[in-house]
Scaffold this motif. Sequence first.
Motif, PDB file in Angstrom:
ATOM      1  N   TRP A  89      42.126  57.808  61.503  1.00 36.50           N
ATOM      2  CA  TRP A  89      43.261  56.954  61.123  1.00 36.50           C
ATOM      3  C   TRP A  89      43.264  55.627  61.893  1.00 36.50           C
ATOM      4  O   TRP A  89      44.257  54.913  61.921  1.00 36.50           O
ATOM      5  CB  TRP A  89      44.606  57.649  61.354  1.00 36.50           C
ATOM      6  CG  TRP A  89      44.725  58.996  60.759  1.00 36.50           C
ATOM      7  CD1 TRP A  89      44.987  59.303  59.453  1.00 36.50           C
ATOM      8  CD2 TRP A  89      44.608  60.255  61.435  1.00 36.50           C
ATOM      9  NE1 TRP A  89      45.021  60.654  59.276  1.00 36.50           N
ATOM     10  CE2 TRP A  89      44.806  61.267  60.471  1.00 36.50           C
ATOM     11  CE3 TRP A  89      44.362  60.628  62.761  1.00 36.50           C
ATOM     12  CZ2 TRP A  89      44.753  62.629  60.804  1.00 36.50           C
ATOM     13  CZ3 TRP A  89      44.303  61.978  63.081  1.00 36.50           C
ATOM     14  CH2 TRP A  89      44.496  62.950  62.110  1.00 36.50           C
ATOM     15  N   ALA A  90      42.116  55.305  62.522  1.00 37.10           N
ATOM     16  CA  ALA A  90      42.062  54.123  63.384  1.00 37.10           C
ATOM     17  C   ALA A  90      40.796  53.293  63.181  1.00 37.10           C
ATOM     18  O   ALA A  90      40.765  52.123  63.566  1.00 37.10           O
ATOM     19  CB  ALA A  90      42.141  54.549  64.856  1.00 37.10           C
ATOM     20  N   TYR A 114      47.577  58.517  66.248  1.00 36.38           N
ATOM     21  CA  TYR A 114      48.125  58.530  64.891  1.00 36.38           C
ATOM     22  C   TYR A 114      49.629  58.786  64.906  1.00 36.38           C
ATOM     23  O   TYR A 114      50.398  58.103  64.213  1.00 36.38           O
ATOM     24  CB  TYR A 114      47.415  59.617  64.074  1.00 36.38           C
ATOM     25  CG  TYR A 114      47.850  59.741  62.631  1.00 36.38           C
ATOM     26  CD1 TYR A 114      48.129  58.626  61.840  1.00 36.38           C
ATOM     27  CD2 TYR A 114      47.961  60.996  62.040  1.00 36.38           C
ATOM     28  CE1 TYR A 114      48.510  58.751  60.511  1.00 36.38           C
ATOM     29  CE2 TYR A 114      48.334  61.139  60.706  1.00 36.38           C
ATOM     30  CZ  TYR A 114      48.617  60.016  59.955  1.00 36.38           C
ATOM     31  OH  TYR A 114      48.987  60.162  58.630  1.00 36.38           O
ATOM     32  N   SER A 142      36.146  51.413  57.295  1.00 36.58           N
ATOM     33  CA  SER A 142      36.550  50.589  56.165  1.00 36.58           C
ATOM     34  C   SER A 142      35.727  50.993  54.953  1.00 36.58           C
ATOM     35  O   SER A 142      34.536  51.302  55.076  1.00 36.58           O
ATOM     36  CB  SER A 142      36.326  49.098  56.467  1.00 36.58           C
ATOM     37  OG  SER A 142      36.489  48.322  55.299  1.00 36.58           O
ATOM     38  N   GLN A 150      49.896  55.304  57.473  1.00 37.92           N
ATOM     39  CA  GLN A 150      48.635  55.583  56.790  1.00 37.92           C
ATOM     40  C   GLN A 150      48.861  56.480  55.574  1.00 37.92           C
ATOM     41  O   GLN A 150      48.295  56.244  54.490  1.00 37.92           O
ATOM     42  CB  GLN A 150      47.629  56.242  57.751  1.00 37.92           C
ATOM     43  CG  GLN A 150      47.077  55.296  58.816  1.00 37.92           C
ATOM     44  CD  GLN A 150      47.913  55.217  60.073  1.00 37.92           C
ATOM     45  OE1 GLN A 150      49.129  55.426  60.038  1.00 37.92           O
ATOM     46  NE2 GLN A 150      47.284  54.915  61.203  1.00 37.92           N
ATOM     47  N   LEU A 187      45.523  50.780  59.776  1.00 31.76           N
ATOM     48  CA  LEU A 187      44.915  51.545  60.850  1.00 31.76           C
ATOM     49  C   LEU A 187      45.673  51.383  62.165  1.00 31.76           C
ATOM     50  O   LEU A 187      46.343  50.383  62.401  1.00 31.76           O
ATOM     51  CB  LEU A 187      43.466  51.093  61.060  1.00 31.76           C
ATOM     52  CG  LEU A 187      42.513  51.218  59.865  1.00 31.76           C
ATOM     53  CD1 LEU A 187      41.163  50.597  60.215  1.00 31.76           C
ATOM     54  CD2 LEU A 187      42.345  52.672  59.444  1.00 31.76           C
ATOM     55  N   ASN A 198      36.011  49.389  66.341  1.00 30.33           N
ATOM     56  CA  ASN A 198      36.005  49.144  64.895  1.00 30.33           C
ATOM     57  C   ASN A 198      35.130  47.950  64.544  1.00 30.33           C
ATOM     58  O   ASN A 198      34.420  47.951  63.535  1.00 30.33           O
ATOM     59  CB  ASN A 198      37.432  48.914  64.395  1.00 30.33           C
ATOM     60  CG  ASN A 198      37.638  49.466  63.004  1.00 30.33           C
ATOM     61  OD1 ASN A 198      36.812  50.187  62.473  1.00 30.33           O
ATOM     62  ND2 ASN A 198      38.757  49.120  62.404  1.00 30.33           N
TER      63      ASN A 198
END
Length: 428
Positions: free
Chosen positions: A137-138, A275, A141, A178, A169, A84
């Motif tokens: 889901w991780a 998730y 942005s 989420q 996340l 990320n």
Amino acid sequence: MVCHFARSSHSSCHNRRDTTLMKGAFALTVLLAATTAYYFYIPLPSTISEPWKLMLIDGVFRGIMHVGRLADSLGICHFLHVVNFSMTLDAPDSVSSENLLVSDTTVGGVNARICQWTGGSAGELRRAVVFFHGGGWALGSGKKGAYATLCKKMAKDLKAVILSVEYRLAPEAHFPDQFEDAFQASKHFLQPEVLAQYSVDPERVGVSGDSAGGNLAAAVAQQVATDSSIPVKFKVQSLIYPVLQTLDFNTPSYQQNRNVPILYRPLMVWFWLEYLDADRGFLPAMIMNNHTAQDLEQVDPFRAAVDWTALLPPRFTEGYEPVVQAHGTPRIVEEVPGLLDVRASPLLAEREVLTQTPRAYILTCEHDVLRDDGLMYGRRLEEAGVAVTSDYYEDGFHGCLTFSFWPTFFTVGERALRNYIAWLDQNL
């Protein structure tokens, strides 16, 4: 003469040494080039858009994943944090511009970014879109990178208000966190007084998202449609290559595109497990559909919702056979109840729920494991009486719409983005 001979011998040694060094450098260059080509090269279908560019992007992404897993194995940090971080290296894109106000705030207690078109006459009501970014889901942005650019473009082109929800996340958050963030932000934004604050026409609000964000958009659209405490409803739902079900990882598109970047089948199943906060060791069994075997009665009520032999057009099913196990692994369904939760898998929703949801736009790509999720959902919505526009790209691949901005520009991405915004413009 002796001196001349010495100088000649010395020069000859230099020449031989230089030649040896040049040969070594050449050999090293060839080796590096071969190694690089081997790492980046992946056989791709001839119909996919700009294959060499996709190979390069996929190679970079795989490299980042490897670095992340190394950091994880060394106990430095979770590998998702590395991935990320690398995806959001650019500075926050919060700069407003002419006729566009960008602000970061909270909506219903959830972090969000709002891009507001400020042009037009005083008191003029605008349309709005609640948007959820993708990333399994991780990752991702709405405040950085392609998603920040996308939301600003949507606000400008549609002369609208775009609410980009910064839902929590993984690995810190798991289902239903989420979903709850997405729903609570939507529910708060749809309050008449909040819409009035942003000069939004309550009759012209839509919900949208891509990939995992498309999953959240579909689930939220269902929840809002059936929640009597929410007076304002979405006018449209716009889903971009959405992920919608966990029961069959052997649909034709999962079989066909299991090794096609950038979303490989094992990676998509891994995202699901992360998730749903499930044992990652379930991955091989789920790829074989052991979690939905015929002897697992708790799955029976949902089988028709993912019966692609009935829901997909024949041109997508030709040459493929369902993968159905006679005996499965009951522990998976018992330990992971989210597998059968419609908030996680909107494709499993009952017809009575689907019929209440708004007009839909569903974008799918030929070279995407999730193609059939979107196509099956479109068919089920149509059977429930919902108007559906299916936008299919034969040369498309997963994630292509956000690859429509520099430096990751693809022609199919530019076409997809243009048609997506055009549909919103015409229907919202």
